[in-house]
Write a protein that holds these residues in place. Structure first.
Motif, mmCIF file in Angstrom:
data_model
loop_
_atom_site.group_PDB
_atom_site.id
_atom_site.type_symbol
_atom_site.label_atom_id
_atom_site.label_comp_id
_atom_site.label_asym_id
_atom_site.label_seq_id
_atom_site.Cartn_x
_atom_site.Cartn_y
_atom_site.Cartn_z
ATOM 1 N N LEU A 50 3.863 25.995 73.383
ATOM 2 C CA LEU A 50 2.388 25.942 73.804
ATOM 3 C C LEU A 50 1.997 26.601 72.930
ATOM 4 C CD1 LEU A 50 2.455 24.444 77.010
ATOM 5 C CD2 LEU A 50 2.007 22.717 75.370
ATOM 6 N N GLN A 51 1.279 27.444 72.067
ATOM 7 C CA GLN A 51 0.479 28.250 71.517
ATOM 8 C C GLN A 51 -0.673 27.827 71.497
ATOM 9 O OE1 GLN A 51 3.326 29.689 68.535
ATOM 10 N NE2 GLN A 51 2.399 28.636 67.630
ATOM 11 N N GLY A 52 -1.163 28.800 71.066
ATOM 12 C CA GLY A 52 -3.277 28.657 70.656
ATOM 13 C C GLY A 52 -3.844 30.447 71.154
ATOM 14 N N MET A 53 -5.244 29.820 71.089
ATOM 15 C CA MET A 53 -6.569 31.051 71.416
ATOM 16 C C MET A 53 -6.617 30.584 72.586
ATOM 17 S SD MET A 53 -5.745 32.914 68.546
ATOM 18 C CE MET A 53 -6.878 34.220 69.036
ATOM 19 N N ALA A 54 -6.542 31.584 73.661
ATOM 20 C CA ALA A 54 -7.408 31.313 74.934
ATOM 21 C C ALA A 54 -8.177 32.092 75.550
ATOM 22 C CB ALA A 54 -6.142 31.713 75.932
ATOM 23 N N PRO A 55 -9.611 32.578 76.068
ATOM 24 C CA PRO A 55 -10.225 33.468 76.364
ATOM 25 C C PRO A 55 -10.000 35.118 76.757
ATOM 26 C CG PRO A 55 -10.849 31.857 76.713
ATOM 27 C CD PRO A 55 -9.737 30.818 76.574
ATOM 28 N N ARG A 56 -10.426 35.605 75.947
ATOM 29 C CA ARG A 56 -9.559 37.152 77.274
ATOM 30 C C ARG A 56 -9.846 37.134 78.714
ATOM 31 N NH1 ARG A 56 -7.666 40.896 74.018
ATOM 32 N NH2 ARG A 56 -8.408 40.824 71.742
ATOM 33 N N SER A 57 -11.158 36.546 79.156
ATOM 34 C CA SER A 57 -11.112 36.170 80.657
ATOM 35 C C SER A 57 -10.359 35.547 80.861
ATOM 36 C CB SER A 57 -12.562 35.581 81.132
ATOM 37 O OG SER A 57 -12.596 34.431 80.161
ATOM 38 N N GLY A 58 -9.224 34.655 80.222
ATOM 39 C CA GLY A 58 -8.038 33.809 81.547
ATOM 40 C C GLY A 58 -8.229 32.532 80.401
ATOM 41 N N GLY A 59 -7.230 32.061 81.562
ATOM 42 C CA GLY A 59 -6.721 30.401 81.291
ATOM 43 C C GLY A 59 -6.164 30.117 81.148
ATOM 44 N N SER A 60 -5.590 28.605 81.548
ATOM 45 C CA SER A 60 -5.725 27.250 82.641
ATOM 46 C C SER A 60 -4.716 26.586 81.731
ATOM 47 C CB SER A 60 -6.488 26.515 83.550
ATOM 48 O OG SER A 60 -5.656 26.183 84.578
#
Length: 100
Positions: A81-91
């Motif tokens: 699983l790959q992609g971009m997540a906000p620097r504040s975190g992700g779920s």
């Protein structure tokens, strides 16, 4: 849940990759919508891996290696699983389900 390593720099996005290394003899095949994969185990059983929710990244199958007890590398596959997540975190949510 992915959390930032530091409190600084919470703006923008950061790349991630979550890898599920599969055991020897497990064959994986992506679903048509590319949000899941069917897994065929050596014992003849079948499992389904599925990304839950509104996942916006990509799911792929890549080659990997497993090192056996004698130190010999053995080819296996991995789900990625790959992609971009906000620097504040992700779920991220996923499930494994035995079919049949």
């Amino acid at each position: 849940v992915l959390l930032p390593a530091s409190k600084r720099g919470k703006r923008g996005k950061v790349g991630y990759a979550i890898r599920f290394h599969l055991g020897q003899g497990i064959s994986a095949r992506l679903s048509e919508d590319r949000k899941g994969a069917g897994l065929a185990l050596p014992d003849g059983s079948h499992w389904q891996f599925r990304v839950a929710g509104e996942y916006t990244g990509t799911l792929s199958i890549e080659d990997s290696l497993f090192v056996d007890g004698q130190g010999r590398p053995q080819p296996i596959q991995q789900l990625v699983l790959q992609g971009m997540a906000p620097r504040s975190g992700g779920s991220f949510a996923w499930l494994f389900k035995k079919m049949g």
